[in-house]
Design an enzyme around this catalytic site. Structure first.
Site, short mmCIF file in Angstrom:
data_model
loop_
_atom_site.label_atom_id
_atom_site.label_comp_id
_atom_site.label_asym_id
_atom_site.label_seq_id
_atom_site.Cartn_x
_atom_site.Cartn_y
_atom_site.Cartn_z
N HIS A 64 -0.97 -0.37 -9.66
CA HIS A 64 -1.78 -1.28 -9.09
C HIS A 64 -2.13 -2.60 -9.55
CE1 HIS A 64 -3.80 -1.28 -4.84
NE2 HIS A 64 -3.43 -2.53 -5.21
N ARG A 74 0.68 -0.94 -0.07
CA ARG A 74 0.12 0.05 -0.05
C ARG A 74 0.91 1.25 -0.08
NH1 ARG A 74 -3.39 -2.83 -1.76
NH2 ARG A 74 -5.56 -3.37 -0.58
C1 GLV Z 1 -5.24 -5.53 -3.97
O1 GLV Z 1 -4.63 -4.37 -3.64
C2 GLV Z 1 -5.59 -6.40 -3.00
O2 GLV Z 1 -5.86 -5.82 -1.83
O3 GLV Z 1 -6.03 -7.32 -3.36
#
Ligand code: GLV
Length: 309
Positions: free
Chosen positions: A272, A224
């Site tokens: 991401h 994160r």
């Molecule tokens: C992606 O970031 C997840 O938490 O699956």
């Protein structure tokens, strides 16, 4: 009674069809279907709007359509008695292993140095680095980090790991608690962060900790964005202390177009995608949990909301 409702934005119909195919016995609707709210006891979701859960008076469990539950843990519309359940692996660990390998190879095969040379049309061979001389430190040794540590150890890298709780992985030196972290940072060429975002890990990779990494180290953040101080990262890259970064996660997301991270020559950015949820395995895991819960067995992946994952 006992219906499942899915909130997956525009992909709701796809998820509903998968649940129907894998578990025809479960009555399933998906936003924006019309739903009898009182009949819904479970919700499977990713980023539902604020207040969403408050509309379901008989809710008993919420299944995240992802591994990280930091956003869900903070929700004030999720009553404490509702079980919060995350995906465990569900096809994401293999993707995370690939992403970590990408970061390790960027460092070991000196890709960022060669990129600098490419910009100068400079043909200069740099000293090769062996896998056995590449020290990889993995933060978080759960389903993701554990798979990364095991795979890189198997591939011949020098791997160690750090996590909140003690773990055991064959061939991998596993540390835990605060002292272990400084020790690991001091001897890590490639740092791979897979920690959950919790009150204990937010801001963990601050200036002091990043500066503990040896000269030339590369940081991989696949967890994160709120765990990494990107201003400190930029400073340490510009001073030549750090060698590079492979970043998949940011705070905020999407990464704003004017962020200096985008254009830094020693940073590689992905949006991401280090590990994306695979609907088939995700539905299989949630269905398995629903069946367990209905037969009185305990579910896998239940989040301890007091620790945040
Ligand atoms: C992606 O970031 C997840 O938490 O699956």
């Amino acid at each position: 009674m006992n219906a499942l409702h899915v909130y997956a934005g525009e992909d709701g119909a796809t998820w509903r069809a998968l649940f129907a195919a894998q578990a025809p016995e479960i009555e399933c609707t998906a936003w924006p279907d019309t739903v009898e709210a009182a009949a819904v006891t479970s919700i499977a979701c990713w980023n539902p709007p604020d207040g969403f859960f408050a509309g379901f008076p008989n809710l008993r469990s919420v299944f995240a359509l992802g591994a990280g539950v930091d956003r869900l843990v903070e929700r004030t519309d999720l009553a404490p008695h509702v079980a919060l359940v995350r995906l465990v692996d569900a096809g994401m660990a293999a993707q995370m292993v690939e992403y970590a390998q990408l970061g390790v190879l960027l460092w070991q095969r000196r890709c960022l140095d060669y990129r600098t040379q490419q910009a100068q049309a400079a043909w200069r061979k740099l000293r090769p680095i062996a896998r056995a001389d590449t020290r990889v430190g993995v933060l978080g040794l759960g389903a993701m980090g554990g798979a990364i540590a095991a795979a890189l150890d198997e591939a011949g890298y020098r791997v160690w790991g750090w996590s909140r709780r003690a773990h055991q992985i064959d061939g991998v030196r596993c540390l835990h608690e605060a002292n272990g972290l400084s020790e690991l940072l001091g001897e890590t060429d490639v740092l791979v962060n897979t920690l959950p975002s919790t009150t204990a890990t937010r801001g963990l990779l601050d200036r002091t900790r990043l500066a503990q990494l040896p000269t030339g180290a590369l940081v991989v953040n696949a967890a994160r964005g709120d765990q990494l101080d990107t201003s400190a990262l930029l400073e340490l890259l510009d001073s030549g202390h750090l060698g590079g970064a492979l970043l998949d996660v940011f705070d905020p997301e999407p990464l704003p177009p004017d962020s200096p991270l985008w254009r830094h020559p020693r940073i590689v950015i992905t949006p991401h995608v280090a590990a994306t949820t695979l609907p088939g395995p995700a539905v299989a895991q949630i269905v398995d949990n629903l069946r367990r819960s209905r037969s009185g067995e305990s579910m896998t992946g239940v989040v301890d909301r007091s620790v945040g994952y």
